[in-house]
Design an enzyme around this catalytic site. Structure first.
Site, PDB file in Angstrom:
ATOM      1  N   ASP A  68     -11.641  -7.365 -33.037  1.00  0.00           N
ATOM      2  CA  ASP A  68     -10.788  -6.914 -31.942  1.00  0.00           C
ATOM      3  C   ASP A  68     -10.334  -8.188 -31.244  1.00  0.00           C
ATOM      4  OD1 ASP A  68      -9.528  -5.551 -29.982  1.00  0.00           O
ATOM      5  OD2 ASP A  68     -11.332  -4.690 -29.070  1.00  0.00           O
ATOM      6  N   ASP A  96      -3.294  -6.842 -27.671  1.00  0.00           N
ATOM      7  CA  ASP A  96      -2.520  -5.802 -27.006  1.00  0.00           C
ATOM      8  C   ASP A  96      -2.830  -5.796 -25.512  1.00  0.00           C
ATOM      9  OD1 ASP A  96      -5.124  -5.032 -27.701  1.00  0.00           O
ATOM     10  OD2 ASP A  96      -4.655  -2.911 -27.536  1.00  0.00           O
ATOM     11  N   CYS A 149     -35.284  14.024 -34.882  1.00  0.00           N
ATOM     12  CA  CYS A 149     -34.588  13.164 -35.832  1.00  0.00           C
ATOM     13  C   CYS A 149     -35.578  12.668 -36.875  1.00  0.00           C
ATOM     14  CB  CYS A 149     -33.993  11.982 -35.063  1.00  0.00           C
ATOM     15  SG  CYS A 149     -33.348  10.660 -36.091  1.00  0.00           S
ATOM     16  N   CYS A 202     -35.087   9.682 -38.699  1.00  0.00           N
ATOM     17  CA  CYS A 202     -34.849   8.287 -39.074  1.00  0.00           C
ATOM     18  C   CYS A 202     -36.189   7.549 -39.034  1.00  0.00           C
ATOM     19  CB  CYS A 202     -33.813   7.646 -38.154  1.00  0.00           C
ATOM     20  SG  CYS A 202     -34.450   7.057 -36.581  1.00  0.00           S
ATOM     21  N   CYS A 243     -37.902   7.334 -35.644  1.00  0.00           N
ATOM     22  CA  CYS A 243     -38.385   8.594 -35.071  1.00  0.00           C
ATOM     23  C   CYS A 243     -39.532   9.206 -35.860  1.00  0.00           C
ATOM     24  CB  CYS A 243     -37.235   9.581 -34.963  1.00  0.00           C
ATOM     25  SG  CYS A 243     -35.935   8.993 -33.856  1.00  0.00           S
TER      26      CYS A 243
HETATM   27 ZN   LIG Z   1     -34.070   8.720 -35.052  1.00  0.00          ZN
END
Ligand SMILES: [Zn+2]
Length: 531
Positions: free
Chosen positions: A87, A122, A274, A276, A279
């Site tokens: 960016d 921009d 979750c 993952c 977690c």
């Molecule tokens: Zn997670």
């Protein structure tokens, strides 16, 4: 650079975007990397999370790493093998008032550090600004966009042409039209932070749709600053292909835990919803207990994981033709998302024109929200624009929907047609049977096996909006055709006499007789035929 669309649903597309740094699949999330602070390293993102692309800020890179980044190149500086988008840092420059970098310098610098996708400097419109200022941001951004061809020296970098205009939709439209005429490979919509922070998703819908309707459809569209997974389904459905997320790290810094439905505070969580690695191996209490920096890294990793899995879910929904269903599901995560979905109605015809006609799966109709979906709009348009009843069909017989599909094969319909035949006698040859059904309205028997007229499931009892919609379709059908008699079989329980009222009014207007047959039996058999 090339962009090849593999699959579509609504305005969403699963595509392959080829850049000089490699090919990536869209819809794509590019995590924002601040090269000076990295809660999750780019290497981990690539290796552990399978991120194929990321975005960093050329202005910050220039300020902190200057010529080092030029020597190493941005990929080696960040230690990342995938696609790197930069960016221009326009936002930071505006916020911090640093104007030491010129638009030319930022373009040159992005070439020098070897970005794969780069952005011109921009002028973001921002929020709460006057129309006059907004117009200035559009004009100045366009002026700089036109300069690009004179400044750039490398052809293999994909350049992003940002669309500005903020909440002034006429300016967004002009910005998109003009920007689309320039030789950019990708476009981006500047989404002012307050739109995201204050959940102004209906405003966002207007902005995205306006940009989308005025940009070249074959170029990918990036939505700046949209990094929360709970609104990905909405943005992707409207045709956004690329997203950047700084939110995964910013939220982590404040102990905020992202889910695909919203955000939770870590200290309020008893369980992690979750699977993952973070977690699964910890519970919220464990994470609360670790030192701040480590905790931040854990949460950032989880947040990214949730973003990426939501995008995978969305891609799967696109492939299956179930994106609308997924969108409805997500819209129930927050009232402002639902509000945005309701307001999508005003774009339903555009959505219809650009959505695929056939799909792999049937559709689920949950509530009147589904009346906006392309399949319903398409059926309505085709019925009134292209369809005419069979030759010699003078008597319209309207039967209620049955659970069994196709309708004409249901035992109820066959039974009732026998009864009607006894009444009509010789005129049965002039009969044309149609079913009034949610969500499509009128379904002519000879078409009732055509997708998706038999390939859908409807939740009953119907809501009033749906009943009224079907009643309107029935009335419109009668008034726009030339039958000389109508026979209606009522199913009062399902339709609350709305169909009867609509038929009476329409037949009176046309000056044709209406016969109403009532049955309780049908209602009973509809309910029991699901076995
Ligand atoms: Zn997670």
């Amino acid at each position: 650079m090339s962009f090849e669309v593999r699959d579509r649903d609504l305005l969403a597309r699963v595509g392959r975007l080829e850049t000089k740094g490699g090919a990536v699949e869209t819809p794509l999330l590019l995590p924002v990397i601040n090269p000076t602070v990295q809660p999750v390293s780019p290497k981990t993102m690539g290796e552990a999370l399978s991120c194929t692309a990321l975005i960093t800020n050329a202005y910050i890179v220039k300020k902190h790493f200057g010529s080092e980044a030029v020597q190493k190149g941005i990929h080696r500086l960040l230690d990342f093998n995938g696609v790197v988008m930069t960016d221009s840092g326009a936002y930071q420059i505006l916020v911090y008032g640093d104007v030491e970098v010129t638009p030319e310098e930022i373009v040159q610098y992005q070439e020098e550090i070897n970005a794969d996708i780069a952005t011109i400097l921009d002028v973001p419109t921002g929020w709460g600004v006057s129309k006059q200022y907004a117009r200035h941001t559009v004009n100045e951004t366009l002026r700089r966009a036109k300069e690009l061809t004179k400044i750039k020296t490398r052809e293999e970098i994909a350049w992003v042409g940002p669309v500005q205009g903020g909440q002034f939709l006429d300016l967004v439209a002009r910005s998109a039209r003009e920007m689309g005429k320039l030789p950019f490979q990708i476009h981006a919509l500047g989404s002012p932070t307050p739109v995201m922070e204050q959940y102004l998703f209906d405003t966002l819908v207007n902005m995205i749709m306006t940009a989308k309707m005025n940009l070249p459809p074959d170029r990918p569209l990036h939505l700046f600053g949209a990094g929360h997974p709970f609104m990905f389904a909405l943005a992707v459905s409207l045709g956004c292909d690329l997203f950047d997320s700084a939110a995964y790290a910013l939220y982590a810094r404040e102990d905020r835990y992202m889910t695909e439905h919203g955000t939770a505070r870590l200290r309020e969580l008893e369980y992690f919803p979750c699977s993952c690695p973070v977690c699964v191996q910890n519970d919220p209490n464990d994470v609360m207990g670790v030192p701040k920096t480590e905790r931040q890294a854990m949460l950032a990793q989880h947040n990214l994981y949730v973003c990426l899995s939501e995008l995978r879910r969305i891609k799967q929904a696109i492939m299956e033709g179930r994106l609308w269903e997924h969108l409805e599901l997500r819209a129930h995560g927050h009232p402002s998302l639902l509000q945005a979905l309701k307001k999508l109605g005003k774009y339903s015809e555009y959505l219809e024109r650009h959505s695929p006609v056939t799909k792999r799966s049937g559709l689920f109709f949950f509530s009147h929200l589904g009346l906006i979906r392309p399949e319903v709009v398409r059926h309505r348009e085709r019925l009134f624009e292209r369809y005419s009843p069979p030759e010699g069909a003078n008597v319209l017989i309207l039967l209620p929907q049955t659970r069994m599909k196709p309708f004409h094969k249901s035992r109820d319909h066959q039974r009732f047609l026998k009864e009607i035949e006894r009444k009509l006698g010789d005129r049965m040859g002039e009969a044309h049977v149609c079913t009034y059904a949610a969500p499509f309205g009128i379904v002519a028997t000879e078409l009732d096996e055509v997708y998706p007229l038999s390939q859908h499931e409807v939740a009953t009892p119907l809501d009033m909006e749906t009943i009224s919609y079907v009643a309107r379709q029935v009335a419109n059908y009668i008034t726009s055709t030339d039958y000389d008699e109508v026979i209606l079989l009522q199913d009062v329980e399902t339709w609350k006499r709305k169909i009867e009222t609509a038929c009476r009014k329409a037949c009176k207007e046309k000056g044709i007789p209406l016969t109403i047959l009532r049955t309780k039996k049908l209602g009973e058999s509809i309910r029991s035929s699901g076995r």
